[in-house]
Scaffold this active site. Structure first.
Site, PDB file in Angstrom:
ATOM      1  N   PRO A 122      73.783  16.670  -9.579  1.00 12.16           N
ATOM      2  CA  PRO A 122      73.524  17.390  -8.737  1.00 12.16           C
ATOM      3  C   PRO A 122      72.435  17.106  -7.948  1.00 12.16           C
ATOM      4  O   PRO A 122      71.417  17.040  -8.590  1.00 12.16           O
ATOM      5  CB  PRO A 122      73.774  18.832  -9.035  1.00 12.16           C
ATOM      6  CG  PRO A 122      73.209  18.881  -9.984  1.00 12.16           C
ATOM      7  CD  PRO A 122      73.369  17.406 -10.931  1.00 12.16           C
ATOM      8  N   GLY A 123      72.418  17.150  -6.492  1.00 11.35           N
ATOM      9  CA  GLY A 123      71.131  16.969  -5.864  1.00 11.35           C
ATOM     10  C   GLY A 123      70.797  18.074  -4.802  1.00 11.35           C
ATOM     11  O   GLY A 123      71.820  19.010  -4.512  1.00 11.35           O
ATOM     12  N   VAL A 124      69.764  18.097  -4.173  1.00 13.50           N
ATOM     13  CA  VAL A 124      69.500  18.804  -2.905  1.00 13.50           C
ATOM     14  C   VAL A 124      69.440  18.300  -1.575  1.00 13.50           C
ATOM     15  O   VAL A 124      69.619  19.082  -0.531  1.00 13.50           O
ATOM     16  CB  VAL A 124      68.100  19.654  -3.058  1.00 13.50           C
ATOM     17  CG1 VAL A 124      68.309  20.583  -4.334  1.00 13.50           C
ATOM     18  CG2 VAL A 124      67.146  18.767  -3.096  1.00 13.50           C
ATOM     19  N   GLU A 181      64.746  13.232   3.139  1.00 14.52           N
ATOM     20  CA  GLU A 181      66.055  12.322   3.640  1.00 14.52           C
ATOM     21  C   GLU A 181      65.875  11.506   5.196  1.00 14.52           C
ATOM     22  O   GLU A 181      66.582  10.461   5.217  1.00 14.52           O
ATOM     23  CB  GLU A 181      66.961  13.516   3.847  1.00 14.52           C
ATOM     24  CG  GLU A 181      67.397  14.337   2.625  1.00 14.52           C
ATOM     25  CD  GLU A 181      67.579  13.562   1.485  1.00 14.52           C
ATOM     26  OE1 GLU A 181      68.582  12.564   1.651  1.00 14.52           O
ATOM     27  OE2 GLU A 181      67.748  14.170   0.413  1.00 14.52           O
TER      28      GLU A 181
END
Ligand code: ZN
Length: 194
Positions: A45-47, A153
């Protein structure tokens, strides 16, 4: 569907992403792609995830932070990082403005640099102008950890990775980060790596 995450070295991670046409945002194809992005992010998982990481060179980012991700981090560190869980955000064609140029320095990682982390300085408060999944213009002011995710991002959309900005002597495996650094506060990190 969970998509394959591109890893550093794959050329697409170094391209500048193209803007998404506003008519495209509400299309079925885009909605489906966002669903794939979200399932890939949660599986990792990541954010945060940017479209080039799963093979599309367009200006789309998603981010989400869950309370269960915070369970392994000491409370005082979470507080210092100004990290709070938030629900999924989908942003198209984001632009970033620095609101507070004070830098925060913490370890961060990337799903496209799998297995490694390093200390990266990020602006403590930023403002984002973007379009949401409905194609409406939104503005968002973020600080602390959310501001860090947004800067990371948006860097992806410009072909930049955290390794371009990191304090290179802090580059390490996740294994040794967990062993030596996960519970350390920012002053200890700064004393060693900044
Ligand atoms: Zn990344």
């Amino acid at each position: 569907m969970i998509l394959k995450l591109n890893q550093v070295g794959q050329p697409i991670l170094r391209y500048k992403s193209k803007k998404v046409d506003l008519n495209e945002i509400k299309s079925f194809k885009t909605k489906e792609f966002i669903n794939f992005m979200a399932s890939t992010l949660r599986d990792a998982p990541g954010v945060g995830l940017a479209a080039p990481q799963i093979g599309l060179s367009k200006q789309i980012i998603i981010l989400e932070d869950k309370s269960k991700y915070l369970e392994i981090i000491p409370k005082e560190i979470i507080k210092k990082q100004k990290r709070k869980p938030f629900s999924l955000k989908v942003l198209f064609n984001p632009t970033l403005e620095v609101i507070n140029s004070k830098m925060d320095s913490w370890f961060e990682g990337c799903l496209s640099v799998d297995g490694y982390v390093a200390v990266v300085d990020r602006y403590s408060k930023v403002k984002i102008i973007a379009f949401d999944a409905k194609g409406e213009k939104v503005s968002l002011i973020a600080e602390g950890w959310m501001a860090r995710i947004l800067q990371h991002e948006i860097d992806h959309l410009n072909g930049n990775l955290f390794i371009d900005k990191m304090h290179s002597r802090s580059f390490m495996t996740v294994k040794y980060f967990n062993q030596y650094w996960r519970k350390k506060n920012d002053s200890e990190i700064k004393a060693n790596y900044i």
